[in-house]
Structures are given as C-alpha cells and as structure tokens.
Write a protein that holds these residues in place. Structure first.
Motif, PDB file in Angstrom:
ATOM      1  N   GLU A   5       0.863  -1.181   0.000  1.00 16.58           N
ATOM      2  CA  GLU A   5       0.000   0.000   0.000  1.00 16.58           C
ATOM      3  C   GLU A   5       0.897   1.228   0.000  1.00 16.58           C
ATOM      4  N   GLU A   6       0.859   1.971  -1.064  1.00 14.25           N
ATOM      5  CA  GLU A   6       1.661   3.188  -1.200  1.00 14.25           C
ATOM      6  C   GLU A   6       0.681   4.305  -1.523  1.00 14.25           C
ATOM      7  N   ILE A  24       5.667   6.065  -6.644  1.00 13.85           N
ATOM      8  CA  ILE A  24       4.710   5.163  -7.292  1.00 13.85           C
ATOM      9  C   ILE A  24       5.266   4.687  -8.635  1.00 13.85           C
ATOM     10  N   ARG A  25       5.914   5.593  -9.391  1.00 13.27           N
ATOM     11  CA  ARG A  25       6.522   5.186 -10.668  1.00 13.27           C
ATOM     12  C   ARG A  25       7.572   4.112 -10.444  1.00 13.27           C
ATOM     13  N   ARG A  26       8.377   4.282  -9.420  1.00 14.79           N
ATOM     14  CA  ARG A  26       9.409   3.265  -9.115  1.00 14.79           C
ATOM     15  C   ARG A  26       8.765   1.946  -8.697  1.00 14.79           C
ATOM     16  N   LEU A  27       7.744   2.021  -7.857  1.00 21.51           N
ATOM     17  CA  LEU A  27       7.071   0.821  -7.368  1.00 21.51           C
ATOM     18  C   LEU A  27       6.466   0.016  -8.514  1.00 21.51           C
ATOM     19  N   LEU A  28       5.861   0.717  -9.485  1.00 26.34           N
ATOM     20  CA  LEU A  28       5.217   0.051 -10.624  1.00 26.34           C
ATOM     21  C   LEU A  28       6.128  -0.082 -11.842  1.00 26.34           C
TER      22      LEU A  28
END
Length: 82
Positions: A5-6, A24-28
């Motif tokens: 959960e971010e 979020i860009r890094r996470l996805l």
C-alpha cells in the motif's frame, strides 16, 4: 504477489492531467512511453491505474531461422526505405 500500500497525493491540472509521484513510478516500474490503463470503481469511488505489459509480436516461421535468414527478412522488409 506481494501487496504494497503506497499512498501519495497529486493535483489535477486545468487540463485534467495528473503527475504520478516518483515513489509510485518506481514501485510500478513505470517508464517514459509506457502505456497505462485507468479503471474506475464507481461503487468504491476509486480510480485504479495499471501498467499494460505489452508483448512483442512474433513471427511464426514453423522452424528455427538462422541469423542470416533473419537478416535477409529484415532487409527485405525494409525494401527501399534504407
């Protein structure tokens, strides 16, 4: 699959555009030129953003091709465009 959960905030511009925060860009693993899908869950009043994993189209030759044959097909496909 690990659920992470971010949560980050972003603002809608006058052209109704939003920036995706860096975390979020890094996470996805979202990169420039990636295609994203946007889904709306009206009942939960949520927007869902998903990265589209596009697959490269492949040529089915019915047999293995040699590097020379592949090069010849590329050249033939390019035709007068080289």
């Amino acid at each position: 699959m690990r659920k992470v959960e971010e949560q980050r905030r972003t603002k809608v511009t006058r052209n109704y555009q939003v920036s995706i925060p860096a975390e979020i860009r890094r996470l996805l693993n979202i990169k420039l030129g990636d295609v994203l899908e946007v889904h709306c869950d009206e009942e939960k009043r949520k927007t869902i953003l998903r990265k589209v994993e596009e697959q490269r189209r492949t040529l089915r030759a019915g047999r293995s091709l040699t590097p020379e044959e592949i090069e010849e097909l590329i050249q033939r496909g390019l035709g007068d465009n080289i």
